[in-house]
Design an enzyme around this catalytic site. Structure first.
Site, mmCIF file in Angstrom:
data_model
loop_
_atom_site.group_PDB
_atom_site.id
_atom_site.type_symbol
_atom_site.label_atom_id
_atom_site.label_comp_id
_atom_site.label_asym_id
_atom_site.label_seq_id
_atom_site.Cartn_x
_atom_site.Cartn_y
_atom_site.Cartn_z
ATOM 1 C CE1 TYR A 222 13.102 -36.875 -20.937
ATOM 2 C CE2 TYR A 222 15.158 -36.665 -22.162
ATOM 3 C CZ TYR A 222 14.295 -37.421 -21.392
ATOM 4 O OH TYR A 222 14.613 -38.701 -21.045
ATOM 5 C CG HIS B 269 -4.285 -36.393 6.960
ATOM 6 N ND1 HIS B 269 -5.327 -37.115 6.422
ATOM 7 C CD2 HIS B 269 -3.213 -37.201 6.950
ATOM 8 C CE1 HIS B 269 -4.882 -38.327 6.106
ATOM 9 N NE2 HIS B 269 -3.604 -38.404 6.422
ATOM 10 C CB CYS C 81 11.003 -39.935 -16.353
ATOM 11 S SG CYS C 81 11.979 -41.121 -15.429
ATOM 12 N NE ARG D 35 -5.189 3.541 3.952
ATOM 13 C CZ ARG D 35 -5.245 3.800 2.656
ATOM 14 N NH1 ARG D 35 -4.660 4.871 2.151
ATOM 15 N NH2 ARG D 35 -5.878 2.967 1.854
ATOM 16 C CB THR E 213 12.892 -36.614 -9.236
ATOM 17 O OG1 THR E 213 11.725 -36.530 -10.057
ATOM 18 C CG2 THR E 213 14.063 -35.972 -9.946
ATOM 19 N NE ARG F 119 -5.280 -4.754 -3.865
ATOM 20 C CZ ARG F 119 -5.905 -4.937 -2.717
ATOM 21 N NH1 ARG F 119 -5.240 -4.984 -1.597
ATOM 22 N NH2 ARG F 119 -7.199 -5.047 -2.691
ATOM 23 C CE LYS G 206 -3.697 -0.502 2.561
ATOM 24 N NZ LYS G 206 -4.320 -0.657 3.895
ATOM 25 C CG MET H 251 -2.809 -7.305 9.487
ATOM 26 S SD MET H 251 -1.097 -7.074 9.162
ATOM 27 C CE MET H 251 -1.193 -6.477 7.518
ATOM 28 N N GLY I 277 -8.403 -7.730 4.652
ATOM 29 C CA GLY I 277 -9.215 -7.835 5.862
ATOM 30 C C GLY I 277 -8.496 -8.416 7.064
ATOM 31 C CG ASP J 288 12.239 -45.219 -6.917
ATOM 32 O OD1 ASP J 288 11.623 -45.391 -5.845
ATOM 33 O OD2 ASP J 288 12.090 -45.935 -7.913
ATOM 34 C CB SER K 168 15.699 -40.623 -17.596
ATOM 35 O OG SER K 168 14.443 -40.121 -17.214
ATOM 36 N NE ARG L 196 10.488 -48.122 -15.128
ATOM 37 C CZ ARG L 196 9.828 -47.553 -14.124
ATOM 38 N NH1 ARG L 196 10.386 -46.581 -13.426
ATOM 39 N NH2 ARG L 196 8.611 -47.944 -13.821
HETATM 40 P P1 ADP Z 1 -7.633 -2.170 3.734
HETATM 41 O O1 ADP Z 1 -6.229 -2.552 3.538
HETATM 42 O O2 ADP Z 1 -8.403 -3.090 4.584
HETATM 43 O O3 ADP Z 1 -8.300 -1.814 2.434
HETATM 44 P P2 ADP Z 1 -7.260 0.652 4.125
HETATM 45 O O4 ADP Z 1 -6.077 1.114 4.890
HETATM 46 O O5 ADP Z 1 -7.162 0.736 2.654
HETATM 47 O O6 ADP Z 1 -7.608 -0.819 4.592
HETATM 48 O O7 ADP Z 1 -8.476 1.522 4.656
HETATM 49 C C1 ADP Z 1 -9.768 1.084 4.882
HETATM 50 C C2 ADP Z 1 -10.762 2.016 4.193
HETATM 51 O O8 ADP Z 1 -10.602 3.351 4.624
HETATM 52 C C3 ADP Z 1 -10.606 2.020 2.710
HETATM 53 O O9 ADP Z 1 -11.870 2.095 2.124
HETATM 54 C C4 ADP Z 1 -9.833 3.275 2.441
HETATM 55 O O10 ADP Z 1 -10.076 3.794 1.174
HETATM 56 C C5 ADP Z 1 -10.350 4.203 3.525
HETATM 57 N N1 ADP Z 1 -9.356 5.203 3.898
HETATM 58 C C6 ADP Z 1 -8.117 4.941 4.350
HETATM 59 N N2 ADP Z 1 -7.429 6.088 4.565
HETATM 60 C C7 ADP Z 1 -8.261 7.080 4.239
HETATM 61 C C8 ADP Z 1 -8.124 8.523 4.232
HETATM 62 N N3 ADP Z 1 -6.995 9.103 4.588
HETATM 63 N N4 ADP Z 1 -9.186 9.246 3.845
HETATM 64 C C9 ADP Z 1 -10.328 8.629 3.480
HETATM 65 N N5 ADP Z 1 -10.528 7.309 3.449
HETATM 66 C C10 ADP Z 1 -9.505 6.528 3.836
HETATM 67 MG MG MG Z 2 12.000 -45.751 -9.881
HETATM 68 MG MG MG Z 3 -7.725 -0.658 1.161
#
Ligand code: ADP
Ligand code: MG
Ligand code: MG
Length: 897
Positions: free
Chosen positions: A869, A450, A849, A90, A784, A334, A21, A101, A99, A786, A781, A630
């Site tokens: 290969y 598991h 193989c 943030r 891998t 991103r 970010k 952190m 979601g 065995d 050949s 073989r």
């Molecule tokens: P996440 O990684 O969970 O998306 P963000 O840090 O992006 O968390 O922030 C959560 C929400 O708050 C997002 O919708 C983001 O756009 C909004 N937000 C974060 N910083 C600001 C800011 N400075 N002004 C307005 N909205 C913000």
């Molecule tokens: Mg073998």
């Molecule tokens: Mg965000």
């Protein structure tokens, strides 16, 4: 060391230090896009804090300096009573962890500054709405108060006012709500909500640091294989407000459709809203197209920015934005996640747009995505009832009757039923049931449980950790969240590619990508879909770039033909043991039981024409391409009846005073051949050396078949491969005998034969003495499978199902060494053997193989060590081709993430 970077100081390549970010906020800032000013605290500071429990000594002053600069730019101070600067704090790690952190908005508001904000904005409602949001988020994420308490209070306020949505609450209501929220904080956290803005900020920063180590964050990282020691960066960003009335709002968007890859306008917008409101579903959002009507100017600017971002990142981007009284602000971008199908389509679209070249396009897709596209899938049109969702642990689409224990799974499947094994979690006792089932569903456990590990090893569909399904194995039933019950025998459908669980039988349709590889659908055809077209083009890119050739493991003409359709350039492993089973078993039994040379020769003579015909068909299917055969590998007892069954039969016959001479002899042979550890016993080249005539019969069949094909104007290219060689002496003996046979056939048929002879390298000693072995081998050949068993001392069949999950959980390895080659151990032997072998014989042909030949990560390794290969099962050939192309065109080695 510097712990804080202004947004103007970073850039997108500093993700390790600034998190994704932060790095991208800096990149957008440098591009001149409207990003609210701010700064980023590095992951390094977080690591220090997490390791030592204290933030680095220099951090406080650095933060103060950057905050001063921010305040100077804004012309107001954080939390200033008459006109407060507000910020968000943030989280943002190197890899996105949606979601997982925490983020806190509106830092800087207090009982005093909320009034200043109201006056400055001329909007009292807005100021109190922002304040209640701060206390709510701060209370929850920083002070650890149960978030439900705030939500309930908010609901109560709406009920009292008889309104549906939060925007209908007025300033006076929100003021009351703030008082209520503060009471909740005092009662639950044992302290007052802090009024000092800097204290708010510092506490929030620490809370973000700490959120790296919450249980859910740890679990997520384990599942996504994100290292635990990266830490998170913290972004402090000036607030912009989407909750300032109808000319404000907030939204999310993609620069193209992450499901189909189509270019266009994809996103959601919510008027008069802040932050997470858009995705939280508290009110109905509108589409981005609607924004054009609401605020044309901001919409146009947004489109312009999205184009800028796509051209700059040369990829699909997702973004967060906010409009504050008609002014557009960018809050995040991103390179966006996408479906496997979209990845292929987007890569080719970007090539067509001239944004990336073919080599770069190959880096935008993975073999795992291609594999996903090749699984049969549930018919999307079908009416289905989804009853749960878990972790997509092993892909595929499976339909069957629910059974709740392994025993029933085996019993029902024996009587021809398709079953889904449903367990809370599986353990090694469930293995038989897992093998018998079409798919496996568990309510507990993640990607390394598991069930997940074993299912992936078996290539079986698996959904695990479907937590909302309550599995009761004692009563053989499962309860759905709505209280309905699935009984044993009810039909379920599970989708191992998405994690979805359905009630009833969902129809399964073949993958169009497989139809294409099978030649039943053509990329150029009118009805071919865009996905097939994109896959076709990406495969062409890969084939042009790759150095590694790709062969198939195939034992019969049918498999060989399919492999050819899938792009195989030969057969890297034809196992001849399958040719000794079925109705030929009797002949093999007689061979094993033979008392005299004459008896033995008799049965070999009968096997010869059968073997020859097998090879004729195989050479025909692979005409013009190399076929590595073989010679017999497994221990002989595998061709004899089971020891217990036979003992019982003999005992019963004796009791009836009707002993059967042949069965008695058979039993003796079975006893004689019984081994404590057959994997390390009489097999491979050892068999060839002690069972006279066995290998020479096979060599003769190969040579005669080749001669026959030559007579028919074919182009057979046989390579004879000797398994389980440990020393060059073994190979020399076989080589000499084979040479004589080939010479005889040549003389007899008058056909000039070019047969090469080589060996598998599948024992550590073979790898260690590869230089010597190359003197007698024209090719190596690497076996891998065995080699991994013998290097680790693992018996695969025993260990995978028993303690591998424990090993994975303890982090002893991140992935089973049978799935992905162990570079440091097994890989080192391969690397050294390649070097030593080529030193002895520069034109030594080198291949692999083992099943690793079709594993993406391993293909990159084999490319790096310079094999000629890889060979894998027919269905994995496209994946191997793609990954070989990716390996050849990647500049960074093998970063697959
Ligand atoms: P996440 O990684 O969970 O998306 P963000 O840090 O992006 O968390 O922030 C959560 C929400 O708050 C997002 O919708 C983001 O756009 C909004 N937000 C974060 N910083 C600001 C800011 N400075 N002004 C307005 N909205 C913000
Ligand atoms: Mg073998
Ligand atoms: Mg965000």
């Amino acid at each position: 060391m510097k712990f804080v970077y202004d947004f103007t100081e970073g850039n997108k390549d500093l993700k390790d230090l600034l998190g994704g970010k932060g790095a991208n906020l800096a990149e957008m800032t440098n591009l001149g896009l409207p990003v609210p000013p701010g700064f980023t605290i590095t992951t390094e500071a977080c690591r220090t804090y997490l390791d030592s429990g204290e933030e680095p000594a220099a951090l406080r002053d650095e933060v103060s300096a950057h905050l001063d600069a921010l305040e100077a730019k804004a012309g107001k101070k954080l939390g200033q009573a008459d006109d407060p600067l507000l910020v968000s704090v943030r989280s943002g790690a190197k890899f996105s962890m949606p979601g997982m952190m925490d983020t806190v908005l509106n830092i800087g508001l207090s009982d005093r500054s909320v009034r200043g904000l109201a006056k400055q904005s001329g909007d009292e409602r807005f100021a109190w709405d922002s304040y209640r949001r701060l206390i709510q988020m701060f209370g929850k994420t920083v002070l650890g108060v149960d978030g439900h308490l705030f939500e309930e209070a908010l609901e109560a306020a709406k009920r009292a006012k008889k309104v549906q949505v939060d925007t209908d609450l007025e300033a006076a209501d929100l003021k009351k709500l703030v008082a209520g929220f503060k009471k909740i904080v005092r009662a639950e956290a044992g302290r007052d909500f802090p009024q000092d803005p800097r204290e708010q900020m510092d506490l929030a920063i620490h809370a973000v640091f700490d959120s790296w180590n919450t249980e859910r964050a740890k679990l997520y990282r384990r599942q996504e294989r994100i290292p635990h020691d990266l830490g998170t960066a913290v972004n402090v960003c000036s607030m912009v407000f989407g909750n300032l009335g109808p000319d404000s709002g907030t939204g999310v968007a993609f620069t193209r459709d992450p499901a189909s890859g189509h270019q266009g306008v994809y996103g959601d917008y919510l008027q008069n809203a802040q932050g997470e409101d858009v995705v939280a579903g508290i009110r109905n959002t509108v589409s981005l197209a609607e924004l054009e009507r609401i605020d044309k100017k901001s919409y146009d600017r947004l489109m312009e920015i999205m184009a800028t971002l796509e051209n700059h990142y040369r990829d699909l981007c997702d973004i967060e934005f906010t409009i504050e009284r008609g002014q557009l602000w960018m809050l995040q971008t991103r390179v966006g996640k996408r479906t496997a199908g979209a990845a292929f389509r987007i890569a080719t679209q970007l090539v067509d747009q001239g944004l990336i070249d073919e080599a770069e396009a190959l880096q935008r897709v993975t073999g795992a995505q291609l594999a996903q596209l090749m699984f049969p899938r549930f018919d999307e049109e079908a009416k289905t009832e989804r009853i749960g969702r878990g972790i997509a642990a092993s892909p595929g689409a499976a339909v069957g009757k629910a059974v709740f224990d392994s025993y029933t799974a085996v019993k029902w499947s024996r009587s021809g039923e398709q079953v889904i094994l449903v367990r809370r979690e599986t353990n090694p006792d469930d293995l038989d049931g897992m093998i018998a089932a079409e798919g496996i569903l568990t309510s507990r456990g993640g990607k390394t449980s598991h069930a997940a590990v074993v299912a992936r090893g078996m290539g079986k569909t698996c959904v695990c950790g479907a937590e909302e399904l309550e599995v009761d194995t004692k009563r053989r039933r499962m309860t759905l969240p709505d209280g309905r019950v699935v009984e044993e025998g009810d039909v379920l459908s599970i989708d191992g590619s998405s994690g979805e669980v359905y009630l009833g039988a969902v129809p399964v349709v073949p993958s169009p990508v497989v139809e294409y590889f099978e030649g039943r659908m053509h990329a150029g055809a009118d009805d071919a879909d865009e996905l097939v077209e994109a896959v076709h083009r990406m495969m062409a890119f890969a084939d042009r770039k790759r150095r590694l050739r790709v062969r198939a493991n195939a034992d019969n003409a049918e498999d060989a033909l399919r492999a050819r359709r899938f792009g195989a350039q030969g057969i890297g492993l034809c196992r001849t043991e399958h040719m000794f089973l079925g109705d030929r078993r009797g002949l093999v039994e007689r061979l094993i039981l033979a008392d005299t040379d004459a008896e033995r020769e008799e049965s070999l003579k009968e096997l010869l024409p059968l073997q020859r015909q097998d090879f004729v068909e195989l050479f025909e299917a692979m005409d013009g391409l190399p076929v590595t055969i073989r010679l017999l590998d497994p221990p002989l007892h595998e061709f004899l009846p089971d020891i217990t069954e036979l003992s019982v039969r003999v005992a019963l016959a004796e009791a009836r005073k009707d002993p059967h001479e042949n069965e008695l002899r058979l039993l003796q042979a079975v006893h004689r051949l019984h081994e404590q550890n057959p994997m390390l016993g009489l097999r491979g080249v050892r068999l060839g050396l002690v069972v006279p005539g066995l290998f020479t019969m096979q060599v003769r069949a190969i040579a005669e078949a080749a001669a026959e094909r030559r007579d028919a104007k074919g182009d057979p290219r046989a390579e004879i491969m000797i398994p389980l060689v440990g020393t060059v002496q073994e190979l020399e003996i076989v080589r000499e005998e084979a040479g004589q046979v080939i010479a005889e056939v040549r003389e007899h048929t008058g056909v000039e034969l070019k047969l090469s002879l080589g060996t598998m390298i599948e024992l550590p000693r073979a790898a260690l003495t590869a230089g010597q072995i190359a003197e007698a081998a024209e090719f190596f050949s690497f076996g891998t499978n065995d080699l991994t068993q013998t290097v680790w001392g693992f018996s695969r069949d025993d260990v995978e199902a028993s303690f591998f999950t424990a090993y994975l959980e303890k982090g002893i390895f991140g992935v089973s060494p049978f799935e992905t080659i162990d570079r440091d151990g097994v890989g080192k032997l391969v690397r050294d053997a390649v070097t030593a072998g080529r030193e002895t014989r520069p034109d030594l042909k080198l291949g692999v193989c083992g099943e690793h030949g079709g594993d993406p990560e391993s293909v990159h390794f084999f490319h790096e060590v310079g094999l000629d290969y890889v060979s894998c099962s027919p269905f994995r050939i496209p994946v191997a081709r793609l990954e070989a192309g990716r390996a050849a065109s990647s500049s960074t080695g093998s970063d697959h993430r």
